[in-house]
Design a protein around this motif. Structure first.
Motif, PDB file in Angstrom:
ATOM      1  N   UNK A  91      40.141  12.804  23.145  1.00 22.00           N
ATOM      2  CA  UNK A  91      40.268  14.252  23.320  1.00 22.00           C
ATOM      3  C   UNK A  91      38.935  14.928  23.646  1.00 22.00           C
ATOM      4  N   UNK A  92      37.828  14.181  23.531  1.00 19.96           N
ATOM      5  CA  UNK A  92      36.512  14.774  23.761  1.00 19.96           C
ATOM      6  C   UNK A  92      36.126  14.792  25.229  1.00 19.96           C
ATOM      7  N   UNK A  93      36.908  14.149  26.091  1.00 17.73           N
ATOM      8  CA  UNK A  93      36.591  14.115  27.516  1.00 17.73           C
ATOM      9  C   UNK A  93      37.883  14.231  28.303  1.00 17.73           C
ATOM     10  N   UNK A  94      37.821  14.992  29.416  1.00 18.84           N
ATOM     11  CA  UNK A  94      39.017  15.236  30.207  1.00 18.84           C
ATOM     12  C   UNK A  94      39.439  14.057  31.055  1.00 18.84           C
ATOM     13  N   UNK A  95      38.459  13.352  31.618  1.00 16.47           N
ATOM     14  CA  UNK A  95      38.759  12.197  32.455  1.00 16.47           C
ATOM     15  C   UNK A  95      37.528  11.297  32.519  1.00 16.47           C
ATOM     16  N   UNK A  96      37.675  10.168  33.220  1.00 11.82           N
ATOM     17  CA  UNK A  96      36.546   9.257  33.392  1.00 11.82           C
ATOM     18  C   UNK A  96      35.462   9.931  34.223  1.00 11.82           C
ATOM     19  N   UNK A  97      34.226   9.413  34.132  1.00  8.34           N
ATOM     20  CA  UNK A  97      33.120  10.014  34.847  1.00  8.34           C
ATOM     21  C   UNK A  97      33.413  10.023  36.350  1.00  8.34           C
ATOM     22  N   UNK A  98      32.921   9.064  37.076  1.00 10.21           N
ATOM     23  CA  UNK A  98      33.298   8.880  38.473  1.00 10.21           C
ATOM     24  C   UNK A  98      34.373   7.811  38.514  1.00 10.21           C
ATOM     25  N   UNK A  99      35.485   8.104  39.175  1.00  9.21           N
ATOM     26  CA  UNK A  99      36.605   7.172  39.218  1.00  9.21           C
ATOM     27  C   UNK A  99      36.287   6.132  40.278  1.00  9.21           C
ATOM     28  N   UNK A 100      36.017   4.919  39.817  1.00  8.82           N
ATOM     29  CA  UNK A 100      35.397   3.892  40.638  1.00  8.82           C
ATOM     30  C   UNK A 100      36.212   2.609  40.598  1.00  8.82           C
ATOM     31  N   UNK A 101      36.314   1.938  41.740  1.00 10.96           N
ATOM     32  CA  UNK A 101      37.016   0.656  41.814  1.00 10.96           C
ATOM     33  C   UNK A 101      36.334  -0.217  42.854  1.00 10.96           C
ATOM     34  N   UNK A 102      36.456  -1.529  42.678  1.00 16.96           N
ATOM     35  CA  UNK A 102      35.910  -2.453  43.651  1.00 16.96           C
ATOM     36  C   UNK A 102      34.797  -3.310  43.080  1.00 16.96           C
ATOM     37  N   UNK A 103      34.386  -4.319  43.845  1.00 17.27           N
ATOM     38  CA  UNK A 103      33.405  -5.287  43.353  1.00 17.27           C
ATOM     39  C   UNK A 103      31.995  -4.727  43.291  1.00 17.27           C
ATOM     40  N   UNK A 104      31.745  -3.537  43.841  1.00 18.18           N
ATOM     41  CA  UNK A 104      30.449  -2.889  43.634  1.00 18.18           C
ATOM     42  C   UNK A 104      30.359  -2.311  42.229  1.00 18.18           C
ATOM     43  N   UNK A 105      31.501  -2.099  41.618  1.00 19.24           N
ATOM     44  CA  UNK A 105      31.513  -1.635  40.231  1.00 19.24           C
ATOM     45  C   UNK A 105      31.024  -2.754  39.319  1.00 19.24           C
ATOM     46  N   UNK A 106      31.621  -3.915  39.459  1.00 17.99           N
ATOM     47  CA  UNK A 106      31.128  -5.138  38.831  1.00 17.99           C
ATOM     48  C   UNK A 106      31.740  -6.308  39.600  1.00 17.99           C
TER      49      UNK A 106
END
Length: 811
Positions: A433-448
């Motif tokens: 409840x302390x945050x509305x959504x994820x920071x930057x919504x990120x997907x793909x192998x550049x994420x990890x």
């Protein structure tokens, strides 16, 4: 009755069975609170948290017109959220309800008499009431989604994200570099080698995306800007045909970014012909077909310094080996791996490997294999004999990185990148409840680093999260969290310090008089850590419904009531406070002279709050946060270290002992350690004795308070705060001694200036240099230097009388 601040505060004392009532004189405490003009209503309940108690709270709010409520019972960490939810229907929102842990911080932890415990509880309740009285409640902010969701970045997860959005009926825009998805399939091996078996399924996803009426595909150039906030973004791209920039209005952004695969270089014998990497092997099979002869896959990730990638490399090698053997029976394939690695095959795959004649050969990982012409020399892990593995084609694991193109997009999105790491963000470990959504919504192998299947899964997961938020917004039920930072644009000068130290990514630039300046906070991304607000040189950032002014009010109320040998403390809700709560739960006894105030993160504490404690009468201040490197808001403890250091220097300038303020940490599971910390500090302050409230000492403390609010001091302090890309506690210490000397010089200058300004302001008359120096008990030279600077800056005026300069504060 109204308490004079325009609000009505109700205080409810909880008996908590027999864990508070017989140990604390609640009747006497209730009578004392009833006489407090700041309290409009007071009552005692058997159990405030149970159904009858909650009903009594709602009835009391309605009958007495209460707009603030305080429960003096047990742990706020556990029950505050429940009280807030139950009282929302009564008109009290987050921030308007507070708790004092009377059970675990007072009743259970000492052998004081019930009357003395009631007296301690009264001081803690008074402090909480003062904080509630200083609250300016904000209106709940509804977040609306305007426009489609944009999927950008060009990564293959684009298609799974778009597919998921389409299936949920959410319109999306795909910002891609090419109109032909066949081209993307053709070059996919550059990011995901060994994934041919997944291509047919991927093509079906792409066809579904192309046919969907919910999806619009646009061809764009480079992403050059992203402004706005959740629900309303403006994404700017260069025109691929050379025209003017294109701006698209979208409601949310999903970044799909693929990592880069490079060869291992000559360090492993790579020559691009006979010694190649996975991506080159895939390209060779696309263009020339499967090579004949002896093909050796060397899983050399351990030797390259990244054993964590060995699983991905071995899975890719297995996939390519299987393809080679299936299409060219004359090709002999061996997979050569470090014996510390487990073979990543299922039982069925092991059987298939044997059937296809693919050999897995381990080598002793303590000795690095050597590449020679036609052979790899290695040590057998069982016999320890030196052996040779023949090869005609040697295929090495790839070197994985974020990639230049992905980094450019990440920079525009505001993602901090640490050299040698991927874009996976450090998650703030806070309650949902302390945050509305994820920071930057990120997907793909550049994420990890991941395989194709995982990349597509990330895309679906990111899209599902966005779709849920969009659906909530469509129902008119999406509200921003209340305990988030906001910017006062009239005070913000666009220095960028807040954005530089913010680790949640919630601070974004907007168009302002000076261009793009970071003076906007996305309330759906901000986690309410508050260290950015505590760092702002101009107090332009405020954590709404939990402001520095409220914390100062709490500190002032408590410090004024403390005895000479009593100590004020702040406890982080995840560390110090939690350990104190558990000490009470266990019934552990410790020095009752410690008075703890709750703070959700120790990094929220502005230096002005610490200075206010001493100004109002505290003889010592203890700050207890999370263990180092375990802060739930990333760097709260680190930043507090710098702020405590500031206070220590200023206390020394005042002539007081630096040991009157201390930073500590505590683990919630080790309350005994917390007790040792608390008792050591209480004893230390007791040995120092109180700060005498003489006119000279009060004048210095007022100067200290003014100095910590000085913009120049706060700016220089900000230079020492740990940044998200630094991995050393307490921040980057290069040139630390030089910085410390410069900082001390700044403090000395601004401390005298603050005291001069305070004296001129309080006396309302002209002063000669000698009078000022005598009143401040300082040498004339530094006072004169300060006067000269202040006159030049227009802060004070200078006049001459009988040939002698006199100084006066400008109105």
């Amino acid at each position: 009755m109204d308490n004079g601040n325009g609000c009505k505060i109700g205080v409810f004392l909880c008996e908590c069975g027999r864990r508070i009532a017989p140990l604390v004189d609640l009747k006497g405490l209730e009578q004392k609170l009833a006489q407090d003009p700041a309290v409009s209503y007071v009552a005692t309940l058997p159990f405030a948290c149970l159904t009858p108690g909650l009903s009594n709270l709602r009835q009391a709010v309605a009958a007495n017109g209460l707009d603030r409520l305080l429960v003096a019972g047990c742990e706020a960490r556990i029950l505050l959220k429940k009280f807030e939810g139950e009282l929302l229907s009564a008109g009290l929102d987050e921030g308007q309800v507070d708790m004092v842990n009377l059970r675990d911080h007072v009743a259970q932890v000492s052998d004081l008499s019930p009357e003395d415990k009631a007296a301690k509880g009264f001081k803690l309740i008074q402090a909480a009431v003062a904080g509630l009285a200083a609250l300016t409640p904000t209106v709940r902010e509804k977040v609306e989604f305007k426009g489609p969701v944009m999927v950008l970045g060009g990564g293959i997860a684009t298609y799974s994200a778009a597919q998921e959005l389409s299936r949920r009926g959410i319109e999306s825009v795909l910002a891609v570099a090419t109109d032909e998805w066949e081209d993307e399939i053709r070059m996919l091996h550059e990011h995901y080698p060994g994934e041919r078996h997944y291509y047919d399924r991927l093509k079906e996803i792409m066809k579904e995306v192309d046919a969907s009426p919910y999806i619009r595909r646009i061809t764009v150039g480079e992403l050059t800007g992203l402004t706005g906030r959740t629900g309303s973004y403006q994404a700017t791209f260069s025109d691929p045909t050379g025209g003017p920039p294109r701006v698209h209005e979208v409601s949310a952004v999903i970044a799909c970014l693929d990592g880069q695969m490079l060869n291992q270089g000559s360090n492993f014998g790579h020559d691009g012909r006979n010694v190649i990497c996975h991506t080159e092997a895939e390209e060779m099979m696309w263009t020339l077909g499967v090579p004949e002869g002896k093909v050796l896959f060397w899983i050399n990730d351990y030797e390259a310094g990244h054993p964590e990638y060995a699983y991905l490399s071995s899975r890719a090698a297995w996939s390519m080996a299987r393809y080679m053997r299936s299409h060219s029976p004359r090709t002999q394939v061996t997979i050569f791996y470090n014996h510390n690695m487990s073979i990543p095959l299922s039982t069925g795959e092991r059987a298939a490997s044997r059937q296809l004649g693919i050999t897995w050969v381990p080598y002793d990982g303590s000795l690095r294999p050597t590449v020679q012409t036609g052979y790899v020399t290695y040590c057998d892990p069982v016999s320890h004999l030196e052996c040779e593995m023949p090869w005609d084609k040697l295929i090495l694991s790839p070197r994985r990185s974020v990639g230049h193109e992905a980094l450019k997009v990440a920079q525009v999105l505001g993602l901090e990148h640490v050299e040698g790491h991927f874009l996976e963000q450090h998650k703030q470990r806070v309650r949902p409840e302390m945050v509305g959504r994820a920071e930057t919504i990120l997907a793909g192998s550049a994420r990890y680093p991941c395989d194709l299947h995982e990349s597509l899964r990330q895309g679906r997961r990111a899209a599902a999260g966005v779709a849920e938020i969009a659906a909530t917004a469509a129902r008119g039920e999406l509200y921003a969290p209340r305990m988030v930072c906001v910017v006062d644009a009239s005070k913000c000068i666009g220095c960028g310090l807040c954005k530089e130290i913010c680790d949640c990514g919630g601070i974004e630039p907007v168009e302002g008089p000076g261009g793009n300046i970071p003076r906007h906070v996305d309330p759906m991304v901000c986690t309410g850590g508050g260290t950015c607000a505590a760092a702002c040189p101009y107090h332009a950032l405020t954590q709404q419904n939990n402001t520095t002014a409220q914390r100062e009010a709490r500190v002032a109320a408590l410090a004024r009531g403390l005895a000479a040998d009593e100590v004020l403390a702040f406890g982080c809700a995840w560390g110090g406070l939690a350990a104190a709560d558990n000490a009470g739960v266990k019934g552990l006894k410790y020095d009752p002279r410690l008075y703890m105030l709750r703070v959700s993160c120790i990094g929220q504490l502005d230096p002005s709050v610490m200075a206010r404690a001493f100004l109002e009468g505290a003889g010592g201040l203890l700050l207890i946060g999370c263990p180092p490197e375990d802060c739930h808001h990333s760097y709260g403890l680190d930043h507090t270290w710098s702020r405590v250091n500031l206070l220590k220097k200023l206390l020394a300038l005042c002539g007081f002992d630096r040991r009157r303020i201390a930073l500590a940490h505590a683990d919630l599971n080790e309350p005994e350690e917390y007790i040792r910390t608390a008792e050591a500090f209480v004893s230390q302050v007791a040995a120092l004795g109180p700060i005498e409230r003489t006119p000279d000492n009060l004048e210095k403390l007022r100067g200290l308070y003014s100095t910590v609010n000085n913009a120049r001091v706060r700016w220089v302090l900000g230079a020492s705060l740990r940044r998200p890309w630094e991995d050393v506690y307490p921040g980057n210490q290069r040139n630390a001694l030089i910085f410390d000397r410069d900082f001390m010089g700044v403090l000395s200058e601004e401390f005298i200036r603050a005291r001069v300004a305070n004296l001129l302001s309080s006396e309302h008359r002209p002063f000669q240099l000698s009078e000022l120096a005598a009143a401040l008990k300082e040498d004339e030279a530094p006072v004169m230097e300060s006067l000269r600077e202040m006159v030049g800056e227009g802060l004070i005026g200078r006049m001459h009388k009988d040939g002698v300069a006199h100084y006066v504060l400008r109105s």
